[in-house]
Scaffold this active site. Structure first.
Site, mmCIF file in Angstrom:
data_model
loop_
_atom_site.group_PDB
_atom_site.id
_atom_site.type_symbol
_atom_site.label_atom_id
_atom_site.label_comp_id
_atom_site.label_asym_id
_atom_site.label_seq_id
_atom_site.Cartn_x
_atom_site.Cartn_y
_atom_site.Cartn_z
ATOM 1 N N THR A 50 80.378 159.469 57.795
ATOM 2 C CA THR A 50 79.334 159.915 58.843
ATOM 3 C C THR A 50 80.344 159.802 60.043
ATOM 4 O O THR A 50 80.160 160.599 60.945
ATOM 5 C CB THR A 50 78.093 159.242 59.155
ATOM 6 N N TYR A 138 82.577 150.605 48.458
ATOM 7 C CA TYR A 138 81.618 151.744 48.903
ATOM 8 C C TYR A 138 81.855 152.507 47.491
ATOM 9 O O TYR A 138 82.847 152.938 47.254
ATOM 10 C CB TYR A 138 82.381 152.510 49.927
ATOM 11 N N LYS A 166 78.174 149.091 49.267
ATOM 12 C CA LYS A 166 77.426 150.015 49.631
ATOM 13 C C LYS A 166 77.198 150.874 48.588
ATOM 14 O O LYS A 166 78.164 151.701 47.890
ATOM 15 C CB LYS A 166 78.216 150.809 50.806
ATOM 16 N N VAL A 206 72.994 150.675 54.812
ATOM 17 C CA VAL A 206 73.899 151.188 55.650
ATOM 18 C C VAL A 206 73.616 152.733 55.796
ATOM 19 O O VAL A 206 73.665 153.465 54.980
ATOM 20 C CB VAL A 206 75.358 151.369 55.198
#
Length: 308
Positions: A50, A138, A166, A206
């Site tokens: 993002t 992640y 994540k 998140v």
């Protein structure tokens, strides 16, 4: 409620740019302050997907960490995204983020080269060995092409600085197995799974959507913590129309988030190519869904909500 090693309600913060496309550090500080002081976020993740990490330089990433830590570092946990497809480069970024004041690191699976599982594990161990900060793995195979398999997670959990995940693998069974056998803090990286993952022992989320609707995203977890399961489910369902428009409409979340933030007068600015800005029709739809969500939370329960 327990606070995980990276926080509980984390925004995957966009990276504001000026109209000319340069890094907007003043805007980043203002947005970070807004997310922490008004947006219900106790943690921020910088330079993730993002945050347009593929199109920001190493120097920009370091400057962003310094600016945000200066703005909110005593009121929120700042996690810096440092993942690349190159282990040596990732180590350099991790060490730079640590020196810049980050409290934790987000490290994505090496992408494109599709390394086998033992190579994936060694990559993460090399990063964790090079720094003194907690590391959040992640796992997003839809983007990287490579899964961090549950058995690999179990081995990595033995490292003293690998503290969280994540989770964007869309595998609640696999996540449940790891949660049951380790102390890894699991964070949902997909808003539609925030409540389900939290309900089975996750540490929080998140969230890209938290850039614009942080209080509404947090309210779901708060209701669950109060033991109000039906209320948590209701609030979760209220957020789904906005989540779907922002994250499931065919446009990247960065594009939809910046469109909505710009429409709301918050720091955001343009996206960097190859991304392109959202059109007026998309932005109008996002704004309508956002206003409906906000008004739904403001209205007394059971009252009719207009608009949207």
């Amino acid at each position: 409620m327990s606070l995980g090693p990276f926080g509980r309600t984390l925004a995957a913060m966009i990276t504001p740019f000026t109209d000319a496309g340069r890094l907007d550090l003043d805007g980043a500080q203002r947005l970070a302050t807004r997310l922490v002081d008004e947006g219900g976020c106790d943690g921020l993740v910088l330079s993730g997907t993002t945050g347009e990490s593929p199109t920001t330089s190493d120097a920009e990433k370091e400057a962003l960490v310094r600016a945000v830590v200066e703005a909110v570092g005593d009121r929120a946990i700042i996690t810096a995204g440092v993942g690349t497809s190159d282990t040596r480069h990732t180590v350099e970024l991790a060490q730079a983020a640590e020196k810049a004041g980050a409290h934790g690191l987000l490290v994505v699976t090496p992408y494109y080269s599709r390394p086998p599982q033992e190579a994936v594990a060694e990559h993460f161990r090399d990063i964790a060995d090079a720094v003194g900060l907690p590391v959040m793995l992640y796992d997003i195979p839809g983007r990287t092409g490579t899964r961090i398999e549950p058995e690999t997670m179990l081995r990595l959990a033995e490292h003293p600085r690998i503290a969280g995940v994540k989770d964007c693998a869309y595998d609640l069974l696999g996540s449940s197995r790891v949660l049951a056998r380790t102390s890894l803090a699991y964070y949902s990286g997909c808003e539609e799974l925030n409540l389900p993952l939290y309900a089975i022992g996750g540490a929080g989320y998140v969230s890209t959507v938290a850039n614009v609707a942080g209080p509404q995203m947090r309210a779901v977890l708060d209701a669950h913590d109060r033991g109000a399961g039906a209320e948590a489910a209701r609030l979760h369902q209220l957020a789904i129309p906005l989540v779907e428009l922002m994250m499931g409409s065919g446009l990247p979340g960065t594009v939809t988030t910046k469109a909505l933030l710009n429409a709301l007068g918050a720091p955001a600015g343009p996206v960097r190519p190859p991304l392109r800005p959202a059109g007026r029709e998309v932005t109008d739809g996002l704004l309508a869904a956002y206003e409906t969500l906000v008004s739904s939370h403001a209205a007394p329960r059971g009252a009719a909500v207009s608009g949207g």
